[in-house]
Scaffold this active site. Structure first.
Site, short mmCIF file in Angstrom:
data_model
loop_
_atom_site.label_atom_id
_atom_site.label_comp_id
_atom_site.label_asym_id
_atom_site.label_seq_id
_atom_site.Cartn_x
_atom_site.Cartn_y
_atom_site.Cartn_z
N SER A 157 0.84 -1.20 0.00
CA SER A 157 0.00 0.00 0.00
C SER A 157 0.88 1.25 0.00
CB SER A 157 -0.87 -0.01 1.26
OG SER A 157 -1.51 1.22 1.44
N TYR A 170 -2.17 -0.43 10.29
CA TYR A 170 -2.25 -0.76 8.86
C TYR A 170 -0.98 -0.29 8.15
CZ TYR A 170 -4.37 -1.16 4.17
OH TYR A 170 -4.65 -1.47 2.87
N1 LIG Z 1 -8.82 -0.43 -1.42
C1 LIG Z 1 -7.69 0.26 -1.44
O1 LIG Z 1 -7.65 1.49 -1.68
C2 LIG Z 1 -6.40 -0.42 -1.19
C3 LIG Z 1 -5.22 0.31 -1.28
C4 LIG Z 1 -4.01 -0.31 -1.04
C5 LIG Z 1 -3.99 -1.65 -0.71
N2 LIG Z 1 -5.16 -2.36 -0.61
C6 LIG Z 1 -5.05 -3.78 -0.26
O2 LIG Z 1 -5.61 -4.55 -1.31
C7 LIG Z 1 -6.09 -5.78 -0.77
C8 LIG Z 1 -7.55 -5.99 -1.20
O3 LIG Z 1 -8.30 -4.92 -0.66
P1 LIG Z 1 -9.83 -4.64 -1.01
O4 LIG Z 1 -9.97 -3.18 -0.99
O5 LIG Z 1 -10.25 -5.42 -2.19
O6 LIG Z 1 -10.52 -5.19 0.32
P2 LIG Z 1 -11.76 -6.15 0.53
O7 LIG Z 1 -12.81 -5.95 -0.50
O8 LIG Z 1 -12.13 -6.04 1.97
O9 LIG Z 1 -11.10 -7.60 0.27
C9 LIG Z 1 -10.35 -8.29 1.22
C10 LIG Z 1 -10.83 -9.72 1.24
O10 LIG Z 1 -10.04 -10.46 2.17
C11 LIG Z 1 -10.92 -11.29 2.91
N3 LIG Z 1 -10.38 -11.69 4.20
C12 LIG Z 1 -10.31 -10.94 5.34
N4 LIG Z 1 -9.79 -11.67 6.32
C13 LIG Z 1 -9.53 -12.90 5.82
C14 LIG Z 1 -8.99 -14.10 6.36
N5 LIG Z 1 -8.60 -14.16 7.64
N6 LIG Z 1 -8.86 -15.16 5.55
C15 LIG Z 1 -9.25 -15.12 4.26
N7 LIG Z 1 -9.79 -14.01 3.68
C16 LIG Z 1 -9.91 -12.91 4.46
C17 LIG Z 1 -12.15 -10.43 3.09
O11 LIG Z 1 -13.24 -11.23 3.53
P3 LIG Z 1 -14.39 -10.56 4.47
O12 LIG Z 1 -15.23 -9.74 3.57
O13 LIG Z 1 -15.07 -11.76 5.02
O14 LIG Z 1 -13.68 -9.74 5.51
C18 LIG Z 1 -12.29 -9.85 1.71
O15 LIG Z 1 -13.01 -10.73 0.85
C19 LIG Z 1 -5.88 -5.70 0.74
O16 LIG Z 1 -4.66 -6.27 1.08
C20 LIG Z 1 -5.81 -4.21 0.98
O17 LIG Z 1 -5.13 -3.90 2.16
C21 LIG Z 1 -6.36 -1.78 -0.84
#
Ligand SMILES: NC(=O)c1ccc[n+]([C@@H]2O[C@H](COP(=O)([O-])OP(=O)(O)OC[C@H]3O[C@@H](n4cnc5c(N)ncnc54)[C@H](OP(=O)(O)O)[C@@H]3O)[C@@H](O)[C@H]2O)c1
Length: 277
Positions: A157, A170
């Protein structure tokens, strides 16, 4: 090289790619893009309810995908998932560690000071982002080590380069993900095979479940002061869209990046390049 050779580099037919957090916003979109490029994809998540919607989006190629339940913090569930995936697709070529996130209880606010952030919430964020990247890398990296070939792609990130305000755990956890990316790239190339690569992408700001409450007002949908500050600090003046990630993801998973390992690629509309002046 001609264009057909170049296209061949991005043909993932016959490759099996595991995506943790594969039912999430970014993981799900990446899964669809990879299926579209011919890959077999295993969507791995702890809650498979949203998987059906993603499999529908993959039609008519949904038979190239499978949804498998696993918790990235439970190594036995990951090992079990690895068995199911190898039974279905034969082996694993790539792992995308997309499970991760933050939570309000680990975020400072007018009502919650840094000094009062609950230990449980801090630990939850460290574990999900850092341990939740390391454990799948142990399980699926071992499959790659045994055959001397493979690619791991982590999701770091912006806050790994410089911490963002309000999200101390985070920020530290994602800095850990970038550090681990470099560590594992060196360890696995020297100790197992130089044909196993480990890289990361560092997305800028994408409106998803984990940050919507920080960047937009729940009632009106208008930008919060933090959302405004981000847009003002992003030379391209917008939030990212999931498809903005595809080029870098395909490149880092494909042989087009065969001599690239241990890097963290920002995909941020210029956020990390801009000093603010
Ligand atoms: N969105 C942004 O702007 C952004 C920016 C930089 C980096 N990121 C990173 O990109 C990645 C994806 O983010 P996103 O925005 O797509 O988030 P998201 O929609 O919340 O996706 C994360 C997924 O991981 C699952 N998860 C959580 N805990 C878990 C566990 N213990 N075992 C297995 N699966 C689990 C979640 O399931 P639940 O729904 O059940 O919790 C969800 O389906 C993350 O690493 C995030 O930190 C995002």
């Amino acid at each position: 090289m001609n264009s057909s050779q170049l296209n061949h580099l991005y043909d993932f037919s016959g490759k099996t790619i595991v995506i943790t957090g594969g039912t999430g916003i970014l993981g799900g979109e990446i899964a669809c893009a990879l299926v579209g490029c011919g890959a077999n994809v295993a969507i791995l998540d702890r809650n498979l309810d949203p998987a059906q919607r993603i499999l529908q989006l993959m039609e008519p190629r949904a038979n190239q995908a499978v949804a498998v339940g696993a918790d990235v913090l439970d190594i036995e569930s990951l090992r079990h998932a690895a068995e199911i995936i190898q039974e279905k697709f034969g082996t694993v070529h790539c792992l995308v560690n997309a499970a991760g996130g933050n939570q309000p209880q680990a975020t400072t606010s007018a009502n919650l000071s840094f000094f009062d952030l609950p230990t449980d919430a801090l630990r939850w964020v460290f574990d999900l982002n850092l341990l939740g990247t390391i454990l799948p890398s142990q399980v699926f990296g071992k499959v790659m080590a045994e055959k001397g070939d493979g690619v791991i792609l982590n999701i770091s990130s912006m806050n790994a380069f410089r911490p963002l305000t309000r999200v101390p755990a985070y920020s530290a956890a994602k800095a850990g993900v970038s550090n681990f990316t470099q560590w594992l790239a060196v360890h696995i190339a020297q100790g197992y095979s130089p044909r196993i690569r480990v890289n990361a992408i560092a997305p800028g700001f994408f409106l998803t479940r984990q940050n919507r409450f920080l960047l937009t007002d729940e009632q009106s949908g208008a930008l919060t002061p933090r959302g405004r500050a981000i847009i003002d600090h992003t030379p391209m003046s917008r939030f990212g869209q999931p498809e903005d990630l595809f080029g870098a993801v395909l490149w880092l998973l494909s042989p087009a990046s065969a001599f690239v390992t241990g890097v963290v690629v920002p995909i941020d509309g210029g956020f990390s390049a801009y000093s603010g002046v």
